[in-house]
Design a protein around this motif. Sequence first.
Motif, short mmCIF file in Angstrom:
data_model
loop_
_atom_site.label_atom_id
_atom_site.label_comp_id
_atom_site.label_asym_id
_atom_site.label_seq_id
_atom_site.Cartn_x
_atom_site.Cartn_y
_atom_site.Cartn_z
N PRO A 68 0.78 -1.23 -0.01
CA PRO A 68 0.15 0.02 -0.24
C PRO A 68 0.85 1.20 -0.02
CG PRO A 68 -0.78 -1.54 1.54
CD PRO A 68 0.40 -2.14 1.23
N ALA A 69 2.10 1.22 0.58
CA ALA A 69 2.84 2.56 0.75
C ALA A 69 3.38 2.97 -0.61
CB ALA A 69 3.96 2.33 1.75
N ALA A 70 3.43 2.12 -1.71
CA ALA A 70 3.93 2.35 -2.86
C ALA A 70 3.05 3.59 -3.49
CB ALA A 70 3.88 1.33 -3.90
N SER A 71 1.72 3.71 -3.22
CA SER A 71 0.89 4.49 -3.90
C SER A 71 1.44 6.11 -3.52
CB SER A 71 -0.66 4.31 -3.30
OG SER A 71 -1.12 2.90 -3.76
N ALA A 79 5.42 3.01 -12.45
CA ALA A 79 6.24 2.01 -13.01
C ALA A 79 6.14 0.56 -12.42
CB ALA A 79 7.78 2.33 -12.42
N LEU A 80 5.44 0.64 -11.12
CA LEU A 80 5.07 -0.84 -10.86
C LEU A 80 3.86 -1.26 -11.72
CD1 LEU A 80 5.28 -0.55 -6.84
CD2 LEU A 80 6.92 -1.11 -8.49
N SER A 81 3.13 -0.51 -11.83
CA SER A 81 1.79 -0.81 -12.56
C SER A 81 2.12 -1.24 -14.16
CB SER A 81 0.72 0.22 -12.69
OG SER A 81 -0.53 -0.09 -13.26
N PHE A 113 4.89 -7.72 -5.40
CA PHE A 113 5.63 -6.24 -4.89
C PHE A 113 5.71 -6.21 -3.31
CE2 PHE A 113 4.08 -5.66 -9.45
CZ PHE A 113 4.92 -5.19 -9.87
N ASP A 114 7.04 -5.92 -2.97
CA ASP A 114 7.30 -5.78 -1.44
C ASP A 114 8.02 -4.45 -1.38
OD1 ASP A 114 5.88 -8.11 -0.20
OD2 ASP A 114 7.29 -9.28 -1.49
N MET A 115 7.51 -3.82 -0.30
CA MET A 115 8.63 -2.68 0.05
C MET A 115 9.74 -3.11 0.83
SD MET A 115 8.50 0.76 -0.12
CE MET A 115 6.83 1.51 -0.42
N ALA A 124 12.70 1.86 -1.96
CA ALA A 124 13.12 0.80 -3.04
C ALA A 124 11.86 -0.43 -2.78
CB ALA A 124 14.28 0.08 -2.57
N VAL A 125 11.49 -1.21 -4.04
CA VAL A 125 10.35 -1.93 -4.10
C VAL A 125 11.18 -3.42 -4.78
CG1 VAL A 125 8.35 -2.67 -5.11
CG2 VAL A 125 8.60 -0.29 -3.77
#
Length: 275
Positions: A68-71, A79-81, A113-115, A124-125
């Motif tokens: 969730p934090a990536a948002s 980039a993740l999407s 995906f993991d923080m 970094a993910v």
Amino acid sequence: MNRLVRGSSAAAVLLLALAGCKQEEQGAPVAPAAEPVQAPVVAAPAAADLHDVIENTPSYVIGISYPPAASKYPGLANALSDYAGHAKADLLKSVAELGNDKPTAPYELSLAFDMLVETPAVVAVSADGSSYTGGAHGQPLVARFVWLPEQQQLLKADDLIADAKGWQAISDFTEDKLLEQATVRAQGEDMSPEEQQAQVRNLSKMIDEGTAADATNFGQFQPVMDATGKIAALRFVFPPYQVGPYSDGTQTVDVPAAVLLPHVAADYRGLFAHP
């Protein structure tokens, strides 16, 4: 007398003319000062909607999860999407190519995906998973994303290291470490010393090719942070097949900041711990 009158009249006319000019100057409208031109405000890109995906059909299964934090970081979220979107599109293309045929086992995409790191300067993910479209095993999916919030950009390998000499130093360091790891693995197997040496020799060619001094071989990396929030090392990540067979899995090598710093581009040196 006439001459005096004429002189006085001329003087009066001159004074009236001067007074009229002064009044015109005082009463003339003043053009308004030009307003400063403001640069257009460029809106930050909207963050992709990072919602977990679960799809289950007779032909395929898809599971994708996000931290969730990536948002909080729109550029990173996009980039993740994009990465997940390409992986999903590739799987669905393979499903479509089946036509009316049914796979012996459902095609499958599993991606998590993991923080890994979240500081004011570095985020970094990791992305780890596989895409199965038949065969003995799935295709590994391994990626790392390093986001710099202050610069609003992804940190790329070819931007990080300033010259070819730097990639050679990283290549030499990682090759030595991977050969050491291969030797330790061989020693742990039930083989004769001669067989162990032969296995390491066979692996050395893959390691040499997979760690050649080129940014493309070191595109996947994650920062290892110290207690002060600086980068103490970079962990370079090598997917299966790059420096070893599938059975050896994903391999990593930590390259310390002391090795990296002489070659890090000036814009990024402040991110690293200095000896």
